[in-house]
Design a protein around this motif. Structure first.
Motif, mmCIF file in Angstrom:
data_model
loop_
_atom_site.group_PDB
_atom_site.id
_atom_site.type_symbol
_atom_site.label_atom_id
_atom_site.label_comp_id
_atom_site.label_asym_id
_atom_site.label_seq_id
_atom_site.Cartn_x
_atom_site.Cartn_y
_atom_site.Cartn_z
ATOM 1 N N ALA A 29 0.815 -1.198 0.000
ATOM 2 C CA ALA A 29 0.000 0.000 0.000
ATOM 3 C C ALA A 29 0.860 1.265 0.000
ATOM 4 O O ALA A 29 0.522 2.264 -0.639
ATOM 5 C CB ALA A 29 -0.932 -0.004 1.214
ATOM 6 N N GLU A 30 2.002 1.187 0.691
ATOM 7 C CA GLU A 30 2.886 2.353 0.805
ATOM 8 C C GLU A 30 3.776 2.535 -0.416
ATOM 9 O O GLU A 30 3.923 3.636 -0.957
ATOM 10 C CB GLU A 30 3.751 2.210 2.059
ATOM 11 C CG GLU A 30 4.776 3.327 2.246
ATOM 12 C CD GLU A 30 4.129 4.669 2.550
ATOM 13 O OE1 GLU A 30 4.794 5.700 2.327
ATOM 14 O OE2 GLU A 30 2.977 4.686 3.015
ATOM 15 N N TRP A 31 4.399 1.428 -0.846
ATOM 16 C CA TRP A 31 5.438 1.515 -1.860
ATOM 17 C C TRP A 31 5.015 1.050 -3.247
ATOM 18 O O TRP A 31 5.679 1.365 -4.234
ATOM 19 C CB TRP A 31 6.650 0.686 -1.430
ATOM 20 C CG TRP A 31 7.272 1.106 -0.151
ATOM 21 C CD1 TRP A 31 7.056 0.578 1.087
ATOM 22 C CD2 TRP A 31 8.214 2.157 0.034
ATOM 23 N NE1 TRP A 31 7.803 1.223 2.035
ATOM 24 C CE2 TRP A 31 8.535 2.202 1.415
ATOM 25 C CE3 TRP A 31 8.833 3.072 -0.824
ATOM 26 C CZ2 TRP A 31 9.424 3.119 1.946
ATOM 27 C CZ3 TRP A 31 9.725 3.987 -0.305
ATOM 28 C CH2 TRP A 31 10.014 4.003 1.079
ATOM 29 N N GLY A 32 3.949 0.267 -3.299
ATOM 30 C CA GLY A 32 3.573 -0.329 -4.576
ATOM 31 C C GLY A 32 4.407 -1.564 -4.857
ATOM 32 O O GLY A 32 5.346 -1.893 -4.130
ATOM 33 N N PRO A 33 4.078 -2.286 -5.911
ATOM 34 C CA PRO A 33 4.794 -3.528 -6.210
ATOM 35 C C PRO A 33 6.234 -3.281 -6.654
ATOM 36 O O PRO A 33 6.537 -2.283 -7.300
ATOM 37 C CB PRO A 33 3.969 -4.157 -7.339
ATOM 38 C CG PRO A 33 3.254 -3.006 -7.971
ATOM 39 C CD PRO A 33 2.982 -2.040 -6.861
ATOM 40 N N SER B 113 -4.575 -10.667 -8.109
ATOM 41 C CA SER B 113 -5.735 -9.864 -7.711
ATOM 42 C C SER B 113 -5.470 -8.948 -6.522
ATOM 43 O O SER B 113 -6.304 -8.083 -6.224
ATOM 44 C CB SER B 113 -6.929 -10.772 -7.396
ATOM 45 O OG SER B 113 -6.620 -11.644 -6.322
ATOM 46 N N TYR B 114 -4.337 -9.109 -5.817
ATOM 47 C CA TYR B 114 -4.062 -8.234 -4.678
ATOM 48 C C TYR B 114 -4.048 -6.766 -5.108
ATOM 49 O O TYR B 114 -4.357 -5.866 -4.314
ATOM 50 C CB TYR B 114 -2.738 -8.598 -3.999
ATOM 51 C CG TYR B 114 -1.504 -8.316 -4.816
ATOM 52 C CD1 TYR B 114 -0.919 -7.059 -4.840
ATOM 53 C CD2 TYR B 114 -0.921 -9.313 -5.596
ATOM 54 C CE1 TYR B 114 0.197 -6.788 -5.596
ATOM 55 C CE2 TYR B 114 0.197 -9.062 -6.362
ATOM 56 C CZ TYR B 114 0.761 -7.799 -6.371
ATOM 57 O OH TYR B 114 1.870 -7.545 -7.130
ATOM 58 N N LEU C 97 -5.696 -2.157 -4.034
ATOM 59 C CA LEU C 97 -4.732 -1.075 -3.827
ATOM 60 C C LEU C 97 -5.005 0.046 -4.833
ATOM 61 O O LEU C 97 -4.450 0.061 -5.940
ATOM 62 C CB LEU C 97 -3.299 -1.602 -4.005
ATOM 63 C CG LEU C 97 -2.872 -2.719 -3.051
ATOM 64 C CD1 LEU C 97 -1.514 -3.278 -3.455
ATOM 65 C CD2 LEU C 97 -2.830 -2.220 -1.615
ATOM 66 N N PRO C 98 -5.879 1.001 -4.478
ATOM 67 C CA PRO C 98 -6.286 2.043 -5.437
ATOM 68 C C PRO C 98 -5.109 2.796 -6.066
ATOM 69 O O PRO C 98 -5.170 3.163 -7.245
ATOM 70 C CB PRO C 98 -7.156 2.978 -4.583
ATOM 71 C CG PRO C 98 -7.667 2.109 -3.477
ATOM 72 C CD PRO C 98 -6.560 1.136 -3.189
ATOM 73 N N ARG C 99 -4.049 3.033 -5.279
ATOM 74 C CA ARG C 99 -2.909 3.797 -5.815
ATOM 75 C C ARG C 99 -2.160 3.043 -6.898
ATOM 76 O O ARG C 99 -1.485 3.660 -7.730
ATOM 77 C CB ARG C 99 -1.923 4.142 -4.695
ATOM 78 C CG ARG C 99 -2.347 5.255 -3.776
ATOM 79 C CD ARG C 99 -1.296 5.504 -2.721
ATOM 80 N NE ARG C 99 -0.016 5.949 -3.280
ATOM 81 C CZ ARG C 99 1.111 6.035 -2.563
ATOM 82 N NH1 ARG C 99 1.106 5.666 -1.274
ATOM 83 N NH2 ARG C 99 2.219 6.466 -3.126
ATOM 84 N N TRP C 100 -2.269 1.707 -6.872
ATOM 85 C CA TRP C 100 -1.400 0.908 -7.731
ATOM 86 C C TRP C 100 -2.141 -0.011 -8.694
ATOM 87 O O TRP C 100 -1.508 -0.677 -9.502
ATOM 88 C CB TRP C 100 -0.464 0.060 -6.853
ATOM 89 C CG TRP C 100 0.214 0.846 -5.783
ATOM 90 C CD1 TRP C 100 -0.042 0.839 -4.450
ATOM 91 C CD2 TRP C 100 1.262 1.806 -5.971
ATOM 92 N NE1 TRP C 100 0.764 1.709 -3.775
ATOM 93 C CE2 TRP C 100 1.586 2.324 -4.681
ATOM 94 C CE3 TRP C 100 1.958 2.285 -7.074
ATOM 95 C CZ2 TRP C 100 2.560 3.280 -4.493
ATOM 96 C CZ3 TRP C 100 2.947 3.245 -6.889
ATOM 97 C CH2 TRP C 100 3.234 3.731 -5.611
#
Length: 236
Positions: free
Chosen positions: A190-194, A203-204, A208-211
């Protein structure tokens, strides 16, 4: 919790019914992870008595699993590991990626097996391999149990190495969760993205709206695994 030790019953049956002499047990690890490769081990054990305490890797403590892997590496007749990378998983889908990793492992053995014992009830290998599927083979079959331990220990070590020297990757806790879902892993995403080690078709990312814009959709045409070889090499 007590458990029955694995036996050579399936190997003996294959020898008697098919004439197979070299039989490889095959098991995978990493199928349900969000990050890292899927890893498959092929182990040939013969009919010798295995090291004490051998069973499905998931039933062992990390310490005992690591100790047993060292014993097994010296005890098995031969073994090899194959990997399919996150990029290959995203492009091919998990079933084809599993086959790719398994073929890499089997073809890395010094002698081609006459038959393969595959953990589970789904034959993801198919022809030309002669396959016997065994549900819970990692608990009941010596060769598959050996493969499960060797695959798990190697992949866990690979995932732990990803965090070494990288504050970014260390934040995901790969040394503890091996790329599988966990609260630490989810918070870091959530903080850093993949990271480059993540599977972007999983599907995770939907949560995570940001990513979620990074999610990859596998095209229908991309369903067949390429020939063995590829981005990740073999472990011997």
């Amino acid at each position: 919790m007590p458990y029955e030790p694995p036996t050579h019953t399936v190997e003996r049956s294959l020898r008697a019914t098919t004439g197979a002499k070299i039989i490889a047990g095959v098991d995978e690890v990493g199928r349900g992870a969000w990050a890292g490769p899927v890893t498959v081990c092929a182990a040939v054990t013969g009919l010798r008595r295995p090291p004490a305490g051998l069973t499905d890797s998931k039933l062992l403590t990390p310490k005992r699993r690591s100790e047993l892997a060292l014993e097994l590496a010296a005890w098995v007749t031969s073994h090899a590991l194959g990997h399919a990378s996150p990029e290959e998983i995203d492009a091919l889908g998990m079933t084809a990626a599993l086959r790719l990793a398994a073929v890499r492992a089997l073809e890395a053995l010094p002698v081609r097996p006459d038959a393969v014992i595959l953990d589970g009830n789904h034959d993801y290998l198919g022809l030309p391999w002669k396959v016997r599927t065994v549900i819970k083979g990692d608990q009941s079959c010596v060769a598959v149990a050996a493969a499960s331990v060797l695959a798990k220990v190697r992949r866990d070590a690979m995932m732990a190495e990803l965090g070494e020297g990288s504050v970014h990757c260390a934040a995901f806790g790969f040394d503890a969760n091996a790329g599988y879902p966990s609260p630490v892993h989810k918070a870091a995403l959530a903080e850093w993205g993949p990271t480059p080690h993540h599977r972007l078709s999983w599907s995770y990312l939907d949560a995570l709206p940001r990513w979620r814009h990074l999610k990859k959709v596998r095209l229908p045409a991309q369903v067949t695994a390429p020939e063995s070889g590829g981005q990740l090499g073999f472990d011997f």
